[in-house]
Scaffold this motif. Structure first.
Motif, PDB file in Angstrom:
ATOM      1  N   PRO A 109      -4.900  -1.345  -0.929  1.00 27.22           N
ATOM      2  CA  PRO A 109      -3.552  -1.874  -1.184  1.00 27.22           C
ATOM      3  C   PRO A 109      -3.624  -2.956  -2.263  1.00 27.22           C
TER       4      PRO A 109
ATOM      5  N   CYS B   8      -4.928  13.520   0.318  1.00 26.25           N
ATOM      6  CA  CYS B   8      -4.560  12.112   0.537  1.00 26.25           C
ATOM      7  C   CYS B   8      -5.219  11.192  -0.486  1.00 26.25           C
TER       8      CYS B   8
ATOM      9  N   GLU C 292       0.754   4.953   1.386  1.00 26.74           N
ATOM     10  CA  GLU C 292       0.034   5.799   2.327  1.00 26.74           C
ATOM     11  C   GLU C 292      -0.319   7.141   1.679  1.00 26.74           C
ATOM     12  N   ASP C 293      -1.465   7.692   2.085  1.00 29.73           N
ATOM     13  CA  ASP C 293      -1.889   9.036   1.655  1.00 29.73           C
ATOM     14  C   ASP C 293      -2.186   9.129   0.160  1.00 29.73           C
TER      15      ASP C 293
ATOM     16  N   LEU D 258      -5.080   7.617  -1.813  1.00 25.35           N
ATOM     17  CA  LEU D 258      -6.270   6.780  -1.917  1.00 25.35           C
ATOM     18  C   LEU D 258      -6.949   6.856  -3.282  1.00 25.35           C
TER      19      LEU D 258
ATOM     20  N   GLY E 273       0.825  -1.213   0.000  1.00 20.13           N
ATOM     21  CA  GLY E 273       0.000   0.000   0.000  1.00 20.13           C
ATOM     22  C   GLY E 273       0.855   1.257   0.000  1.00 20.13           C
TER      23      GLY E 273
ATOM     24  N   ARG F 118       3.859  -1.240   3.567  1.00 16.99           N
ATOM     25  CA  ARG F 118       3.374   0.026   3.005  1.00 16.99           C
ATOM     26  C   ARG F 118       4.494   1.046   3.057  1.00 16.99           C
TER      27      ARG F 118
END
Lengths: 118, 515, 89
Positions: A38, A117, A30-31, A33, A28, A104
């Motif tokens: 993931p 994000c 992060e931040d 989306l 994944g 991640r």
């Protein structure tokens, strides 16, 4: 606890490593989306971690306008949610990655579309 | 001549005579042999006669009113067909709700039929047996009338043709499918709590309002007719579910913790399935009746709140996931639709970004979250699509082992962070989208290590047709999976913009409104 | 105190039923939605056969409610003459 059952209830797991061409890795960013979840990919254990960043990861995340700006030297990594430092020159196996591990990465300074994000 | 006129029996007497009075005590078989599944879940029942259907419906009355419902339904369906009713819907985006319903929900009606037939056979009381028999018949009626009603759309629109085949194969359909498979493989009492109570009573109102009222609001008389016809039975199902739960709680104090655990589990399982409804309501209905958040507040928070306040006297607490579910209401639909937008190439219905006007509606309904977290995402996708760079995510997502949904849910208090949970069991790792799904796994790991997770099944090579050749140089695994789904690429999937459905609807509507 | 509610399909028959409910339950409120009507009342609500018959102008069996019912909440007590929803025990 156990399943309430009328007789012995024992089955083999459906997703043990022997059933896959290569161990599964979950990854994944992060931040970011824009990628709703993931990813799940089978990756050969001898693959060099740095090659994974340039190859498979670019394929997965390359659509995002910020992916080209990622500085891998500054990326922060997590394995099962805990801070983790992979060695980019070593293989996935030598970095200790096993079947169904989840990793991640966070890319400081990159916070997605308009800082949302996404 | 003297005529003795028998007084007409009252409702209570009729119910007694036509249910409990038809029961008998077995003489040459032990009760445990006739009802072998009553003990192993740990539930204790002392007096089955304490269960009574509050509607006191008897089989003769049941047939009479069900026949009346069918007559009404088919009269409306005939009228709908005769008047080209499908052209009366708001726009053809609406029809994608029906595709989702037919592939995701209708097969569950059939499973509910089987489940209640089985449980009706296994319960030792005549009252619940008769009520389960009626519900079993209702559920097969629902399956049949839904298939029949929606076949009228199949003549004109894509994506309906292989619904049954797809239910057992397509990635997101494993969510409703595994939900019901989980329930029917439980014992009879857990099934009653799972479907009869947690699903029918606590959660189905959230299906009625968006789907049926939404159908009415979007001009779909066909779906409105089968939906209302089915929902007229649902009130009885909810009542049976509530009565069963009170009965279990009153029979023995030892039942309370068992029931509480089932409530925790099945509230969460059901709530996860409702994710599909949330996005239907906020993103898929061209005309919206109310937002998911508003529906949640009315039907879950107010109605469910009243129910759990009432059950507190038995020592029952609101389900463990309740607080989180209430927090999620501001986020669920936006995150869910983003998943289908990502994987719009792999689903047999169309997806799209909301129009500017629709985004404003979402902002007004979700003032604290839409503009901050979700508008930038959808606007970016819309701009990219305009430039010919429509986003189709080509890598398979990580799934939750329990609910089987892609891991898109965020932390309860941080909508920017995906929620990751995991457990180790017998040397393997298992991953979950939430505390709720992790708790369910941890309690019965033997059951969920068998999860048929679509993404893993694809990687195991179990989702290709017999003629697929993975060794050939031009082997495209994703296209082979879509073939195995019987999904027509470019016709059933991809964006609504540019779809044959959109083109056809506009052409037919033009013919219907102009000379 | 919690509300009970009942919802019906919107049609000729339920128009009379709703009118009867409002006459017998002064605290009830109506919420008109696409295709359906929902009636809420604090704690309890009763549908009386006699009132429905008066409004409808024909004999009415309370079990006919099933035909047009959409959803409800509360504990049910039904006899030949009255159908009551409540949170009472």
């Amino acid at each position: 606890m156990a399943v309430a059952a009328v007789k012995t209830y024992e089955f083999s797991p459906k997703d043990s490593q022997d059933k896959f061409p290569a161990p599964l890795l979950y990854i994944g960013w992060e931040d970011h989306l824009l990628f709703c979840a993931p990813f799940c990919v089978p990756l050969p254990p001898p693959m060099i971690f740095g090659d994974m960043l340039k190859g498979p990861l670019a394929g997965m995340f390359g659509y995002h306008p910020e992916f080209a700006k990622v500085d891998w030297d500054k990326a922060e990594w997590f394995k099962s949610g805990k801070p983790w430092k992979p060695d980019y020159t070593k293989s996935l196996a030598d970095n200790g990655l096993k079947h169904k591990d989840v990793i991640r990465f966070r890319t400081p300074g990159l916070t997605g579309i308009k800082g949302s994000c996404s | 001549m003297d005529m003795k006129v028998a007084k007409k029996l009252g409702l209570k007497e009729r119910y007694n005579l036509m249910t409990r009075d038809l029961d008998w005590e077995p003489s040459y078989q032990a009760k445990e042999a006739i009802y072998p599944f009553l003990e192993y879940e740990g539930i204790k029942i002392h007096d089955w006669s304490k269960f009574e259907d509050p509607f006191r419906l008897t089989m003769d009355a049941y047939w009479k009113y069900q026949a009346e419902k069918e007559r009404k339904l088919y009269a409306i369906l005939d009228a709908f067909n005769q008047s080209n009713g499908h052209l009366g819907v708001t726009d053809a985006r609406y029809i994608n709700n029906l595709k989702l319903f037919l592939t995701g929900v209708t097969p569950l009606e059939y499973m509910a039929h089987r489940g209640f037939a089985h449980v009706g056979r296994q319960l030792a009381g005549a009252g619940p047996r008769v009520a389960c028999l009626m519900q079993s018949l209702d559920e097969i009626r629902h399956a049949q009338t839904q298939i029949h009603s929606m076949s009228n759309y199949n003549k004109y629109y894509n994506g309906f043709q292989n619904w049954r085949h797809q239910h057992d194969r397509v990635w997101y359909l494993s969510v409703p499918k595994s939900f019901f498979d989980d329930a029917v493989t439980s014992g009879p009492f857990e099934f009653m709590v799972a479907i009869g109570f947690a699903f029918e009573y606590v959660l189905t109102n959230l299906l009625f309002v968006p789907f049926i009222s939404g159908a009415a609001y979007n001009g779909d008389m066909g779906a409105m007719a089968f939906g209302f016809s089915a929902q007229s039975d649902e009130s009885r199902h909810m009542t049976l579910g509530l009565e069963m739960i009170k009965f279990l709680l009153e029979q023995d104090p030892a039942n309370v913790p068992i029931v509480q655990r089932w409530l925790d589990k099945w509230f969460w399982r059901g709530y996860r399935v409702l994710t599909l409804v949330a996005m239907m309501q906020d993103y898929m209905l061209p005309k919206r009746v109310m937002s998911w958040k508003e529906a949640w507040e009315i039907y879950a928070e107010q109605n469910g709140g009243a129910l759990f306040a009432d059950l507190a006297r038995y020592g029952i607490k609101p389900p463990a996931g309740w607080v989180q579910a209430c927090k999620d209401k501001d986020h669920l639909s936006h995150q869910a639709w983003a998943v289908f937008y990502n994987y719009g190439a792999a689903a047999p219905f169309h997806t799209w970004t909301p129009s500017a006007e629709e985004m404003d509606w979402l902002s007004s309904k979700y003032p604290d979250t839409f503009d901050k977290y979700y508008r930038p995402r959808y606007e970016h996708w819309a701009e990219q699509a305009k430039e010919g760079n429509r986003f189709y995510n080509g890598t398979l997502p990580m799934l939750c082992t329990t609910c089987q949904i892609p891991m898109f849910f965020t932390e309860p208090d941080d909508p920017t962070k995906i929620c990751y949970r995991e457990s180790d069991y017998k040397g393997d790792k298992y991953h979950f989208c939430s505390d709720g799904c992790k708790d369910i796994f941890d309690h019965e790991p033997e059951k969920y290590i068998q999860s048929w997770l679509p993404v893993h099944q694809i990687y195991q090579g179990n989702c290709f047709g017999p003629d697929a050749d993975p060794t050939s140089p031009d082997f495209n695994p994703l296209m082979e999976v879509l073939k195995w789904y019987k999904l027509e690429f470019g016709q059933d999937n991809l964006d609504y913009e540019g779809s044959p459905d959109k083109k056809n609807f506009e052409a037919w509507r033009a013919q219907a409104t102009k000379n | 105190m919690s509300n009970v509610f009942i919802a019906f399909q919107k049609n000729e028959e339920t128009r009379s039923i709703i009118e009867a409910i409002l006459a017998d339950n002064p605290n009830a409120t109506v919420d008109d939605q696409p295709g359906m009507v929902r009636i809420d009342a604090p704690n309890t609500m009763t549908i009386k056969r006699e009132t429905v018959e008066e409004v409808m102008g024909r004999r009415f069996n309370l079990q006919e409610l099933h035909i047009n019912l959409i959803t409800l909440t509360g504990h049910i007590d039904e006899t030949d003459d009255e159908f009551t929803l409540s949170w009472k025990h």
